[in-house]
Motif scaffolding. Structure first.
Motif, PDB file in Angstrom:
ATOM      1  N   LEU A 154      11.949 -75.569 -40.755  1.00 36.38           N
ATOM      2  CA  LEU A 154      13.078 -74.966 -40.057  1.00 36.38           C
ATOM      3  C   LEU A 154      13.427 -75.790 -38.828  1.00 36.38           C
ATOM      4  N   ILE A 155      14.676 -76.219 -38.751  1.00 34.44           N
ATOM      5  CA  ILE A 155      15.198 -76.901 -37.562  1.00 34.44           C
ATOM      6  C   ILE A 155      16.194 -75.942 -36.921  1.00 34.44           C
ATOM      7  N   ASP A 156      15.869 -75.479 -35.727  1.00 34.04           N
ATOM      8  CA  ASP A 156      16.672 -74.434 -35.101  1.00 34.04           C
ATOM      9  C   ASP A 156      18.107 -74.880 -34.878  1.00 34.04           C
ATOM     10  N   GLN A 157      18.303 -76.135 -34.449  1.00 36.13           N
ATOM     11  CA  GLN A 157      19.650 -76.609 -34.181  1.00 36.13           C
ATOM     12  C   GLN A 157      19.713 -78.128 -34.268  1.00 36.13           C
ATOM     13  N   MET A 158      20.783 -78.634 -34.853  1.00 37.30           N
ATOM     14  CA  MET A 158      21.088 -80.060 -34.835  1.00 37.30           C
ATOM     15  C   MET A 158      22.320 -80.247 -33.960  1.00 37.30           C
ATOM     16  N   ASN A 159      22.174 -80.944 -32.843  1.00 32.26           N
ATOM     17  CA  ASN A 159      23.320 -81.176 -31.966  1.00 32.26           C
ATOM     18  C   ASN A 159      24.310 -82.174 -32.575  1.00 32.26           C
ATOM     19  N   ASN A 160      23.768 -83.194 -33.223  1.00 30.71           N
ATOM     20  CA  ASN A 160      24.594 -84.206 -33.879  1.00 30.71           C
ATOM     21  C   ASN A 160      24.139 -84.302 -35.323  1.00 30.71           C
ATOM     22  N   SER A 161      24.783 -83.536 -36.184  1.00 32.68           N
ATOM     23  CA  SER A 161      24.327 -83.452 -37.575  1.00 32.68           C
ATOM     24  C   SER A 161      24.462 -84.788 -38.299  1.00 32.68           C
ATOM     25  N   LYS A 162      25.461 -85.603 -37.932  1.00 36.77           N
ATOM     26  CA  LYS A 162      25.635 -86.887 -38.614  1.00 36.77           C
ATOM     27  C   LYS A 162      24.439 -87.796 -38.350  1.00 36.77           C
ATOM     28  N   TYR A 164      21.428 -86.780 -37.328  1.00 37.48           N
ATOM     29  CA  TYR A 164      20.213 -86.156 -37.848  1.00 37.48           C
ATOM     30  C   TYR A 164      20.104 -86.325 -39.366  1.00 37.48           C
ATOM     31  N   LEU A 165      21.192 -86.105 -40.067  1.00 40.50           N
ATOM     32  CA  LEU A 165      21.158 -86.236 -41.532  1.00 40.50           C
ATOM     33  C   LEU A 165      20.888 -87.670 -41.946  1.00 40.50           C
ATOM     34  N   ARG A 166      21.415 -88.627 -41.183  1.00 46.53           N
ATOM     35  CA  ARG A 166      21.125 -90.025 -41.493  1.00 46.53           C
ATOM     36  C   ARG A 166      19.641 -90.308 -41.324  1.00 46.53           C
ATOM     37  N   CYS A 167      19.032 -89.759 -40.282  1.00 47.57           N
ATOM     38  CA  CYS A 167      17.591 -89.937 -40.081  1.00 47.57           C
ATOM     39  C   CYS A 167      16.790 -89.284 -41.209  1.00 47.57           C
ATOM     40  N   LEU A 168      17.217 -88.116 -41.640  1.00 45.31           N
ATOM     41  CA  LEU A 168      16.522 -87.438 -42.740  1.00 45.31           C
ATOM     42  C   LEU A 168      16.565 -88.279 -44.019  1.00 45.31           C
ATOM     43  N   LYS A 169      17.715 -88.884 -44.286  1.00 50.08           N
ATOM     44  CA  LYS A 169      17.830 -89.740 -45.468  1.00 50.08           C
ATOM     45  C   LYS A 169      16.878 -90.926 -45.380  1.00 50.08           C
ATOM     46  N   THR A 227      15.700 -88.210 -33.632  1.00 49.16           N
ATOM     47  CA  THR A 227      16.499 -87.734 -34.756  1.00 49.16           C
ATOM     48  C   THR A 227      17.831 -87.118 -34.347  1.00 49.16           C
ATOM     49  N   ASP A 228      18.043 -86.898 -33.052  1.00 50.64           N
ATOM     50  CA  ASP A 228      19.215 -86.147 -32.609  1.00 50.64           C
ATOM     51  C   ASP A 228      19.723 -86.731 -31.292  1.00 50.64           C
TER      52      ASP A 228
END
Length: 298
Positions: A154-162, A164-169, A227-228
Motif C-alpha cells: 500500500l502506497i498512501d499517496q503518490m505526489n507525482n504519479s508519472k 513513481y510509475l516509471r520507477c515501479l516499471k 521514487t517520488d
C-alpha cells in the motif's frame, strides 16, 4: 524537379494513409480474436493519429493458465507496406522474454508488405513451449519447482504519479509482474500538493515475483530509491507498507506485465483485490482497512 518532389510527397502520403487504414483493419481483427476480459488493450493512439514519436501499440494477453503471457506489439508508420512490427514479450525472466521477443520479431519479418501480427500472435504458445523446453534441457528446471512470491504493498499517496510509475516499471524486472490499483486526487487545494503532478492516493501494488529474493529486491528498491517528488518539487523517497506476502506455486501466478487500473470506490477495489489475496487465511476488507490505518499511523 518540383513536380517530382510533389509527386513523391503525394505518393508517400497515400501510402501512409493506406497503412493507417490497414492497421485499423488489423486492430479490429485482433480485438475480435482476443475478446476476453483484458486480453486486448490499446496502449498507443489510433493509427490515423500515430506519429513517429507516438506509434500504435497494443498489448495482447493469452496463454494457458500455467503459462500466461502478454505481448506488446508496436506498429511503425510504414507498416505493413515497407516496415515490420516489433514484439515485446512479457511474462518470464528477462533472458527468456528477450529470446522469445527475438523469435517473434523474426516471424514478423517474413512476408514483407503483408499484415502479420495476428499470424505471429497465434505462434506465441508454440514459441513459449519451445523456450521452456530449451530451459528444461539446459538444466534450468532441474533445481526443483519454482516458488513464486506475491506481495501486496500500500502506497498512501503518490505526489507525482508519472515519476513513481516509471520507477515501479524499472524495479519490476526479471520476470516480475505488477498490477497497480489507484484513486486519483481531484482537489489540489492543499499546500502539500502544490507541486503534484497527476497525484494518486490509496495505491495498491500487487507484485508476482519468480522468487522471494526478487520480491525482496523490489521492496528494497521501493524503500531506498527516490521514487517520488516532494511538495518542493525535489526528488524524495516514498516507500510503501507491505500488507501481505505469500508463496505461489508455479502456474498459480495470474499477473502479467505492468498494468495500472483506476478504481472509484471501495467496492470496485474489492472486485479487483479479492482474487489476488492469500486464500488461506482470507484477508477481509476490515483487515485491509485495519492494516491501512496502522500504516498511516504516526
Amino acid at each position: 524537379l518540383c513536380r517530382s518532389v510533389v509527386f513523391r510527397r503525394v505518393h508517400n502520403l497515400a501510402i501512409m494513409a493506406g497503412n493507417a487504414q490497414r492497421q485499423s483493419d488489423e486492430l479490429e481483427v485482433l480485438e475480435a480474436m482476443y475478446a476476453g476480459n483484458g486480453e486486448f488493450e490499446l496502449l498507443g493512439p489510433q493509427p490515423v493519429e500515430a506519429t513517429e514519436r507516438n506509434l500504435v501499440q497494443v498489448r495482447v494477453r493469452g496463454g494457458a493458465d500455467a503459462t500466461p503471457w502478454a505481448v506488446v506489439v508496436t506498429l511503425p508508420l510504414g507498416y505493413p507496406a515497407d516496415a515490420r512490427p516489433s514484439f515485446q514479450f512479457e511474462g518470464f525472466t528477462r533472458a527468456q522474454s528477450a529470446a522469445i521477443s527475438e523469435q517473434l520479431d523474426s516471424k514478423g519479418s517474413e512476408n514483407a508488405g503483408e499484415e502479420c501480427v495476428s499470424d505471429v500472435l497465434l505462434c506465441v504458445d508454440e514459441v513459449v513451449l519451445s523456450a521452456l523446453g530449451d530451459a528444461s534441457e539446459s538444466g534450468v528446471a532441474d533445481a526443483g519447482p519454482v516458488v513464486w512470491c506475491r506481495t501486496t504493498v500500500l502506497i498512501d499517496q503518490m505526489n507525482n504519479s508519472k515519476v513513481y510509475l516509471r520507477c515501479l516499471k524499472e524495479l519490476c524486472e526479471d520476470g516480475m509482474a505488477l498490477s497497480v490499483f489507484y484513486r486519483t486526487i481531484n482537489s489540489l487545494n492543499n499546500a502539500k500538493l502544490s507541486a503534484a503532478v497527476d497525484p494518486f492516493r490509496s495505491v495498491y501494488c500487487v507484485l508476482d515475483a519468480p522468487s522471494k529474493a526478487l520480491a525482496a529486491s523490489f521492496l528494497k528498491g521501493l524503500r531506498t530509491q527516490y521514487t517520488d517528488t516532494g511538495c518542493d518539487g525535489k526528488p524524495t523517497k516514498n516507500g510503501g507498507t507491505v500488507l501481505e506476502e505469500f508463496e505461489l506455486e508455479e502456474g498459480a501466478q495470474t499477473l502479467v506485465g505492468f498494468t495500472c487500473v483506476e478504481y472509484r470506490s471501495e467496492d470496485e477495489l474489492e472486485g479487483h483485490m479479492k482474487a489476488l489475496r492469500n486464500p488461506a487465511p482470507p484477508m477481509s476488507r476490515k483487515g485491509y482497512k485495519a492494516l491501512r490505518k496502522e500504516a498511516n499511523a504516526p
